[in-house]
Design a protein around this motif. Structure first.
Motif, PDB file in Angstrom:
ATOM      1  N   GLU A  91     -93.697   9.420  11.452  1.00 43.25           N
ATOM      2  CA  GLU A  91     -94.364   9.635  12.813  1.00 43.25           C
ATOM      3  C   GLU A  91     -93.171   9.021  13.794  1.00 43.25           C
ATOM      4  O   GLU A  91     -93.470   9.449  14.970  1.00 43.25           O
ATOM      5  N   GLU A  92     -92.562   8.089  13.309  1.00 43.57           N
ATOM      6  CA  GLU A  92     -91.664   7.338  14.521  1.00 43.57           C
ATOM      7  C   GLU A  92     -90.387   8.260  14.843  1.00 43.57           C
ATOM      8  O   GLU A  92     -89.784   8.058  15.804  1.00 43.57           O
ATOM      9  N   GLY A  93     -89.565   9.035  14.068  1.00 42.45           N
ATOM     10  CA  GLY A  93     -88.598   9.602  14.387  1.00 42.45           C
ATOM     11  C   GLY A  93     -88.704  10.803  15.158  1.00 42.45           C
ATOM     12  O   GLY A  93     -90.019  11.267  15.280  1.00 42.45           O
ATOM     13  N   THR A  94     -87.871  11.471  15.690  1.00 42.61           N
ATOM     14  CA  THR A  94     -88.104  12.675  16.485  1.00 42.61           C
ATOM     15  C   THR A  94     -88.002  13.941  15.595  1.00 42.61           C
ATOM     16  O   THR A  94     -88.368  14.943  16.056  1.00 42.61           O
ATOM     17  N   PHE A  95     -87.477  13.727  14.443  1.00 35.57           N
ATOM     18  CA  PHE A  95     -87.621  14.971  13.493  1.00 35.57           C
ATOM     19  C   PHE A  95     -88.800  14.702  12.792  1.00 35.57           C
ATOM     20  O   PHE A  95     -89.260  13.734  12.133  1.00 35.57           O
ATOM     21  N   CYS A  96     -89.666  15.754  12.389  1.00 35.03           N
ATOM     22  CA  CYS A  96     -90.943  15.787  11.629  1.00 35.03           C
ATOM     23  C   CYS A  96     -90.881  16.931  10.497  1.00 35.03           C
ATOM     24  O   CYS A  96     -90.631  17.923  10.593  1.00 35.03           O
ATOM     25  N   LEU A  97     -90.917  16.270   9.305  1.00 31.80           N
ATOM     26  CA  LEU A  97     -90.951  16.971   8.068  1.00 31.80           C
ATOM     27  C   LEU A  97     -92.557  16.813   7.830  1.00 31.80           C
ATOM     28  O   LEU A  97     -93.151  15.945   7.412  1.00 31.80           O
ATOM     29  N   GLU A 108     -98.400  11.883   0.159  1.00 31.32           N
ATOM     30  CA  GLU A 108     -97.482  12.501   1.351  1.00 31.32           C
ATOM     31  C   GLU A 108     -96.183  13.672   0.542  1.00 31.32           C
ATOM     32  O   GLU A 108     -95.460  13.802   1.254  1.00 31.32           O
ATOM     33  N   ASP A 109     -96.586  13.707  -0.761  1.00 26.58           N
ATOM     34  CA  ASP A 109     -95.615  14.804  -1.485  1.00 26.58           C
ATOM     35  C   ASP A 109     -96.482  15.644  -2.057  1.00 26.58           C
ATOM     36  O   ASP A 109     -97.241  15.740  -2.892  1.00 26.58           O
ATOM     37  N   PRO A 110     -96.826  17.090  -0.953  1.00 27.27           N
ATOM     38  CA  PRO A 110     -97.396  17.949  -1.505  1.00 27.27           C
ATOM     39  C   PRO A 110     -97.463  18.557  -3.073  1.00 27.27           C
ATOM     40  O   PRO A 110     -98.342  18.921  -3.486  1.00 27.27           O
ATOM     41  N   ALA A 111     -96.060  18.660  -3.541  1.00 23.92           N
ATOM     42  CA  ALA A 111     -95.665  19.160  -4.487  1.00 23.92           C
ATOM     43  C   ALA A 111     -96.594  18.593  -5.794  1.00 23.92           C
ATOM     44  O   ALA A 111     -97.073  19.043  -6.518  1.00 23.92           O
ATOM     45  N   SER A 112     -96.223  17.172  -5.462  1.00 19.57           N
ATOM     46  CA  SER A 112     -96.658  16.149  -6.625  1.00 19.57           C
ATOM     47  C   SER A 112     -98.248  16.141  -6.677  1.00 19.57           C
ATOM     48  O   SER A 112     -98.808  16.114  -7.737  1.00 19.57           O
ATOM     49  N   SER A 113     -98.772  15.970  -5.679  1.00 20.46           N
ATOM     50  CA  SER A 113    -100.243  15.820  -5.484  1.00 20.46           C
ATOM     51  C   SER A 113    -101.064  17.120  -6.063  1.00 20.46           C
ATOM     52  O   SER A 113    -102.046  17.359  -6.635  1.00 20.46           O
ATOM     53  N   GLU A 154    -100.117  28.187   4.502  1.00 23.90           N
ATOM     54  CA  GLU A 154    -100.069  29.140   5.593  1.00 23.90           C
ATOM     55  C   GLU A 154     -99.246  30.382   5.557  1.00 23.90           C
ATOM     56  O   GLU A 154     -99.758  31.385   6.176  1.00 23.90           O
ATOM     57  N   LYS A 155     -98.483  30.518   4.341  1.00 24.01           N
ATOM     58  CA  LYS A 155     -98.068  31.662   3.872  1.00 24.01           C
ATOM     59  C   LYS A 155     -99.214  32.609   3.037  1.00 24.01           C
ATOM     60  O   LYS A 155     -98.792  33.957   2.975  1.00 24.01           O
ATOM     61  N   PHE A 215     -93.751  23.694   2.217  1.00 24.57           N
ATOM     62  CA  PHE A 215     -94.759  24.588   1.766  1.00 24.57           C
ATOM     63  C   PHE A 215     -94.506  24.223   0.087  1.00 24.57           C
ATOM     64  O   PHE A 215     -93.507  23.867  -0.349  1.00 24.57           O
ATOM     65  N   LEU A 216     -95.697  24.543  -0.561  1.00 25.71           N
ATOM     66  CA  LEU A 216     -95.595  24.621  -1.997  1.00 25.71           C
ATOM     67  C   LEU A 216     -94.557  25.415  -2.782  1.00 25.71           C
ATOM     68  O   LEU A 216     -94.475  26.732  -2.224  1.00 25.71           O
ATOM     69  N   PRO A 217     -93.686  24.930  -3.581  1.00 28.19           N
ATOM     70  CA  PRO A 217     -92.708  25.811  -4.046  1.00 28.19           C
ATOM     71  C   PRO A 217     -93.247  26.982  -4.930  1.00 28.19           C
ATOM     72  O   PRO A 217     -94.640  26.862  -5.449  1.00 28.19           O
ATOM     73  N   SER A 218     -92.579  28.017  -5.050  1.00 22.94           N
ATOM     74  CA  SER A 218     -93.411  29.188  -5.729  1.00 22.94           C
ATOM     75  C   SER A 218     -93.743  28.873  -7.204  1.00 22.94           C
ATOM     76  O   SER A 218     -94.580  29.472  -7.793  1.00 22.94           O
ATOM     77  N   TRP A 219     -92.907  28.308  -8.037  1.00 26.25           N
ATOM     78  CA  TRP A 219     -93.036  27.665  -9.313  1.00 26.25           C
ATOM     79  C   TRP A 219     -94.373  26.931  -9.395  1.00 26.25           C
ATOM     80  O   TRP A 219     -95.106  27.247 -10.464  1.00 26.25           O
ATOM     81  N   ILE A 220     -94.813  26.016  -8.470  1.00 26.34           N
ATOM     82  CA  ILE A 220     -96.162  25.433  -8.496  1.00 26.34           C
ATOM     83  C   ILE A 220     -97.379  26.408  -8.539  1.00 26.34           C
ATOM     84  O   ILE A 220     -98.082  26.376  -9.107  1.00 26.34           O
ATOM     85  N   LYS A 221     -97.121  27.253  -7.780  1.00 26.10           N
ATOM     86  CA  LYS A 221     -98.079  28.519  -7.616  1.00 26.10           C
ATOM     87  C   LYS A 221     -98.092  29.312  -8.861  1.00 26.10           C
ATOM     88  O   LYS A 221     -99.407  29.443  -8.986  1.00 26.10           O
TER      89      LYS A 221
END
Length: 683
Positions: free
Chosen positions: A459-465, A536-541, A366-367, A301-307
């Motif tokens: 998309e390839e790994g089992t862990f999803c960020l 792919e970097d929500p904070a930067s975009s 979503e928050k 999620f977006l950090p609070s300081w960006i909001k």
């Protein structure tokens, strides 16, 4: 009932006889009353064992009873009609045994009557049926589950369907999140559960043999997987009130076979099957082979300081736009503001407010909103940006176009008659821009609107960020069309500014609008590439989008309204100084354009310089702020003539020459004032 009818208390028409039975008395006469069951023997006059020894007494009593007739007073007091030989009581004995009120004592071998101590004990189930436990029957939910809606009175005990047809030994499992039992059938799936979920079985011995229970669990095809069971693969369970409670839990996925033995005999309904499925974990987790949920997804999620930064940027633009709007309204009667066409300045401020609202939409996730709310905010972003941009830029174009029509086209004989002076005639450009922007947004919204979606960074790994973005399959094409139209509108506005380059800033702030267009054009080119690089970097975009939108609207507000404020609040001294500077620059411009016609002026200038005599100290600063005509630096000009001092000189040399003329003119003015003689005549 028939006696009550004879007494007039009831009417038998209100009742219906269930299972009407027709029978006769031993003498062959029909039984005079309605029946629904077989006839049973009445009470008998019996002799006790010690009385049987006196046969003459027994014979005398029997004779006396048989001689009683219905007309005798003793029969009327009875009341009965007569006495007859006793009937067989075997049917009553049989019913008493079936009703369990007559039971054999296994220790002594004698039969005895059993007295019921409670209403539950009075309930007797027929063969093949077994009475449910009292705890279950006493539960009001038992009646509710059977569809009984009427509540049981407080002073009574209600048993709903207390007997059930069942096997001698029942295997039942407790339904999930309830106390209801469901019977299991042999070799059929009895229960469904997830990994490590506890399944509770209740084995009921309806015959109440009190034998020990032995269970045997099999996972899959054999005994493999015993280590994953929550209890041993086999064991014993002791009864409690003729019931056995067994809990099963395993991490293995598939079928579990449960075998039940009472004593050495496997019960008739054994074995039963249990289906185990993969454990359901909360969002972002997945069950492993051992049934433990491990984290496989992290939603970023977006950090609070960006909001907070977004809120601040939005507040700055909105406060500045409202301030400009109010200030324009309060100063609308000022000559500078009248020349600046306040109506279009209002539209510019409103457009910047709408466009800056997109900064707030970037901070949502979503928050903050639901999934549907995020879908709406995604497409609202496009609408707010497009409408805000269209209002701001179209108002600037309409303002510039009106200045061109009035200040330039009105001086053209061919175009002057087509020039419209009314301000509302130029609002068509604003309406056209809004219609184009709204049409593109509407088609985009109907065909393929933006929706909030989360995407895994890997998309390839089992862990999803995962990161959330607004996406649509054709969104890039609609966005490209929108950006292209905005770029073309900026270029056309630049062209219009070039056409009004000679119009004074009081009527058309073309140089500031050019700065806005260049700044907006740079943002249109650079921002999409930066957003694509940081997608792919929500904070930067988010930071790139916020700063781009803020810079665009802030630039428009500052470049349009700040110069206006400075012009309105300029002092008289500053105004004179600026007018003098503008006159000098205008003279320089005129000389630079016609250098070949300044020979005669140059010769006259040289002659004037040779005749000059220093009379006294002149004050050059007295001429500052005066027009060139007042300072005496403009010579008499004929048709097409100009100063010859710039002939053959560059613009920079010409500027130095004019500066010297200003000083000389001021010195001459000072000398003339000291002798009381004019040195130049104002023309």
């Amino acid at each position: 009932l028939q006696g009550m009818q004879a007494a007039g208390q009831i009417s038998t028409s209100e009742f219906k006889i269930v299972h009407d039975v027709q029978t006769t008395l031993p003498d062959g006469t029909p039984y005079p009353f309605d029946l629904s069951t077989p006839l049973y023997p009445e009470f008998a006059f019996a002799a006790l064992p010690q009385t049987l020894m006196e046969s003459d007494v027994v014979r005398a009593v029997r004779t006396a009873l048989i001689n009683v007739t219905e007309n005798m007073s003793i029969a009327t007091i009875g009341p009965y009609s007569d006495w007859g030989p006793p009937l067989s009581y075997e049917i009553l004995r049989t019913d008493a045994i079936l009703g369990q009120s007559l039971q054999e004592d296994t220790s002594s071998g004698k039969w005895k009557c059993v007295r019921d101590s409670s209403w539950f004990d009075k309930v007797k189930c027929p063969k093949g049926y077994y009475k449910l436990p009292e705890s279950m029957l006493a539960n009001p939910q038992q009646c509710v589950a059977l569809g009984v809606t009427q509540a049981c009175p407080s002073d009574t005990t209600c048993f709903c369907r207390p007997c059930r047809k069942a096997d001698a030994v029942e295997i039942m499992h407790v339904l999930r999140n309830s106390t209801v039992l469901e019977s299991c059938k042999k070799m059929q799936t009895c229960a469904f559960a997830e990994q490590l979920e506890t399944i509770q079985f209740t084995i009921r011995d309806n015959e109440k043999t009190n034998r020990s229970l032995r269970y045997h669990l099999r996972v899959g095809d054999g005994m493999s997987g015993e280590d994953s069971l929550a209890l041993p693969a086999q064991g014993y369970v002791l009864p409690v009130n003729h019931e056995y409670n067994l809990s099963v839990s395993t991490a293995d996925i598939g079928q579990i076979v449960l075998q039940i033995y009472l004593g050495d005999d496997e019960v008739e309904t054994s074995p039963v099957l249990v289906k185990i499925s993969e454990r359901t974990c909360e969002a972002g987790y997945k069950a492993e082979n051992n049934g433990v949920c491990t984290q496989t997804r992290v939603d970023e999620f977006l950090p609070s300081w960006i909001k907070i930064m977004g809120y601040c940027l939005f507040a700055i633009n909105v406060v500045m736009a409202f301030t400009a709007l109010i200030w324009t309204y309060l100063n609308r009667i000022h000559s500078i503001m009248k020349a600046s066409q306040p109506l279009f300045l209002y539209i510019v401020s409103i457009g910047c407010i709408i466009s800056s609202a997109t900064i707030l939409l970037i901070t949502f996730d979503e928050k903050t909103l639901s999934e549907h709310g995020l879908d709406v905010s995604c497409q609202a972003f496009v609408w707010f940006y497009a409408i805000g941009f269209g209002l701001s830029m179209s108002a600037l174009y309409a303002k510039t176009n009106r200045a061109k029509r009035i200040m330039i086209d009105k001086l053209n004989a061919r175009k002057s008659r087509f020039v419209k002076l009314g301000m509302f005639a130029y609002l068509k450009w604003v309406a056209a821009a809004i219609m184009v922007e709204a049409l593109i947004c509407l088609v985009w919204t109907v065909i393929d609107p933006l929706r909030w979606e989360r995407t895994c960074a890997d998309e390839e790994g089992t862990f999803c960020l995962s990161y959330g973005t607004c996406q649509s399959s054709t969104g890039i094409y609609f966005g490209a069309v929108l950006i292209g139209i905005h770029a073309l509108s900026l270029l056309y506005l630049l062209l219009e500014c070039y056409r009004v380059r000679n119009v004074p800033a009081e009527f058309s702030e073309h140089k500031w609008i050019v700065a806005c267009c260049v700044s907006g054009f740079e943002i249109l080119i650079v921002a999409p590439f930066l957003v694509a690089m940081t997608w792919e970097d929500p904070a930067s975009s988010a930071i790139v989008l916020m700063l781009s939108l803020f810079a665009n609207d802030f630039g428009i507000l500052s470049m349009i309204f700040v110069p206006k404020v400075m012009m309105v609040y300029t002092t008289e001294e500053g105004l004179k100084k600026r007018e003098g500077q503008e006159a000098i620059l205008f003279e320089l411009r005129k000389r630079a354009r016609r250098p070949h016609e300044g020979k005669r002026s140059s010769e006259r200038k040289g002659s004037e310089r040779s005749d000059e005599q220093p009379v006294g100290a002149g004050n050059t600063s007295e001429c500052i702020g005066k027009r060139p005509q007042d300072s005496g630096i403009l010579a008499k000009q004929g048709k097409g003539s100009t100063h010859g001092s710039c002939q053959g000189q560059g613009a920079f040399d010409c500027a130095i020459d004019v500066e010297e003329q200003v000083k000389n003119a001021c010195n001459s003015t000072s000398r003339g004032r000291s002798h009381g003689q004019p040195v130049a005549k104002k023309k």
